[in-house]
Motif scaffolding. Structure first.
Motif, mmCIF file in Angstrom:
data_model
loop_
_atom_site.group_PDB
_atom_site.id
_atom_site.type_symbol
_atom_site.label_atom_id
_atom_site.label_comp_id
_atom_site.label_asym_id
_atom_site.label_seq_id
_atom_site.Cartn_x
_atom_site.Cartn_y
_atom_site.Cartn_z
ATOM 1 N N ARG A 66 -117.331 71.000 -16.800
ATOM 2 C CA ARG A 66 -117.902 69.755 -16.281
ATOM 3 C C ARG A 66 -118.423 69.998 -14.873
ATOM 4 O O ARG A 66 -117.897 69.468 -13.903
ATOM 5 C CB ARG A 66 -116.859 68.645 -16.275
ATOM 6 N N SER A 69 -119.662 67.123 -12.158
ATOM 7 C CA SER A 69 -119.372 65.851 -12.809
ATOM 8 C C SER A 69 -118.922 64.833 -11.765
ATOM 9 O O SER A 69 -118.111 65.129 -10.886
ATOM 10 C CB SER A 69 -118.275 66.036 -13.861
ATOM 11 N N ARG A 71 -117.524 62.017 -12.733
ATOM 12 C CA ARG A 71 -116.503 61.214 -13.372
ATOM 13 C C ARG A 71 -115.192 61.330 -12.603
ATOM 14 O O ARG A 71 -114.773 62.439 -12.256
ATOM 15 C CB ARG A 71 -116.308 61.662 -14.823
ATOM 16 N N SER A 112 -107.891 65.480 -26.976
ATOM 17 C CA SER A 112 -108.844 65.498 -25.870
ATOM 18 C C SER A 112 -108.236 66.066 -24.596
ATOM 19 O O SER A 112 -108.966 66.458 -23.689
ATOM 20 C CB SER A 112 -109.345 64.074 -25.595
ATOM 21 N N GLU A 202 -107.795 62.646 -22.295
ATOM 22 C CA GLU A 202 -108.893 62.629 -21.342
ATOM 23 C C GLU A 202 -109.915 61.598 -21.798
ATOM 24 O O GLU A 202 -110.729 61.862 -22.690
ATOM 25 C CB GLU A 202 -109.547 64.017 -21.242
ATOM 26 N N ARG A 204 -113.165 59.256 -22.101
ATOM 27 C CA ARG A 204 -114.578 59.504 -21.797
ATOM 28 C C ARG A 204 -115.010 58.726 -20.562
ATOM 29 O O ARG A 204 -115.839 59.182 -19.778
ATOM 30 C CB ARG A 204 -115.432 59.111 -23.012
ATOM 31 N N LYS A 205 -114.430 57.541 -20.401
ATOM 32 C CA LYS A 205 -114.716 56.713 -19.232
ATOM 33 C C LYS A 205 -113.388 56.345 -18.574
ATOM 34 O O LYS A 205 -112.744 55.371 -18.981
ATOM 35 C CB LYS A 205 -115.475 55.440 -19.631
ATOM 36 N N SER A 212 -113.125 53.728 -24.072
ATOM 37 C CA SER A 212 -112.875 55.141 -24.372
ATOM 38 C C SER A 212 -112.011 55.348 -25.600
ATOM 39 O O SER A 212 -111.779 56.488 -26.000
ATOM 40 C CB SER A 212 -112.213 55.818 -23.166
#
Length: 256
Positions: A66, A69, A71, A112, A202, A204-205, A212
């Motif tokens: 990532r 990223s 995020r 995830s 983990e 996604r958002k 998520s």
């Protein structure tokens, strides 16, 4: 005579060189420049660290997956004491001692998390879901059912067979089981046990856990815990916990 001896010596040397080929290492040129990537990775001392607490060194990527990223970082629980308190809430007193340490962490680890490199709970959830569905079917089959309307009169005077053991078959259907063990209801029960504090995943958002798939992850983990109990303590204990800690809070009571 001397020339013949020298000729024979040359021929024998040639034959010897053909019979004994040169080693492969002498044919391939060696690199004189080394890089930092050639250095061996430092091995993690598994005797000092439990398997759930670190990523196996050989599974790490040489670069971040990532890059750049924006995020925000999502925090996952790493405290064994917090995990033990969850198992006490869900499985009752002594629940933290039912499972081994590795399986306790594996049951709450979604695929995830860490890209699945520390193991995940898919197989445990598959087994646990079968157990919960079976216990739901047995509870529905043993229930008395709802009061039906007046039986239809038969023009030939035939009376349908009736037995107390068959009264609950009208409630036994796939749609009824799906409604009673709906994903949203399972997620609400998981929140009562504060499962969201210990599940490792983990999103996604990270700023929007519902979008998520938090409900799906919580329901999935509920089944995984029952599957883990069945794996280590057997079906008898898993069936009892599925009845008492999942089905009864959802309003499904078993006769036995």
């Amino acid at each position: 005579m001397a020339s013949n001896l020298s000729t024979r010596a040359v021929r024998s040397a040639c034959l010897a060189s053909k019979a004994a080929p040169r080693p492969l290492t002498t044919l391939i040129p060696r690199r004189s420049v080394s890089s930092a990537s050639d250095a061996p990775e430092p091995l993690v001392n598994q005797a000092d660290q439990p398997r759930w607490s670190y990523t196996p060194p050989k599974t790490k990527a040489p670069f971040s997956m990532r890059m750049h990223s924006k995020r925000p970082q999502f925090h996952n629980n790493n405290d064994p004491e917090v995990l033990d308190q969850f198992y006490i809430r869900m499985l009752g007193n002594g629940g933290e001692k039912l499972l081994s340490d590795e399986v306790k962490w594996l049951a709450v680890t979604h695929k995830s998390f860490d890209q699945g490199r520390r193991g995940f709970n898919d197989r445990l959830a598959f087994l646990g879901k079968r157990i919960v569905q079976l216990q739901t079917s047995l509870a529905l089959a043993q229930s008395t059912g709802t009061a039906s309307s007046a039986p239809k009169t038969d023009q030939f005077g035939r009376v349908p067979f009736a037995h107390p053991s068959l009264e609950g078959l009208g409630s036994l259907s796939t749609s009824t089981k799906s409604f009673l063990t709906d994903r949203t209801k399972m997620a609400e029960l998981a929140r009562k046990y504060d499962m969201q504090k210990v599940v490792r995943w983990e999103p996604r958002k990270p700023d929007n856990l519902i979008a998520s798939g938090l409900e799906l992850v919580l329901a999935h983990t509920m089944y995984a815990v029952i599957g883990a109990v069945s794996l280590e303590k057997g079906g008898l204990v898993a069936n009892k916990l599925a009845q008492e800690r999942i089905l009864e809070p959802l309003g499904i009571k078993s006769v036995s």
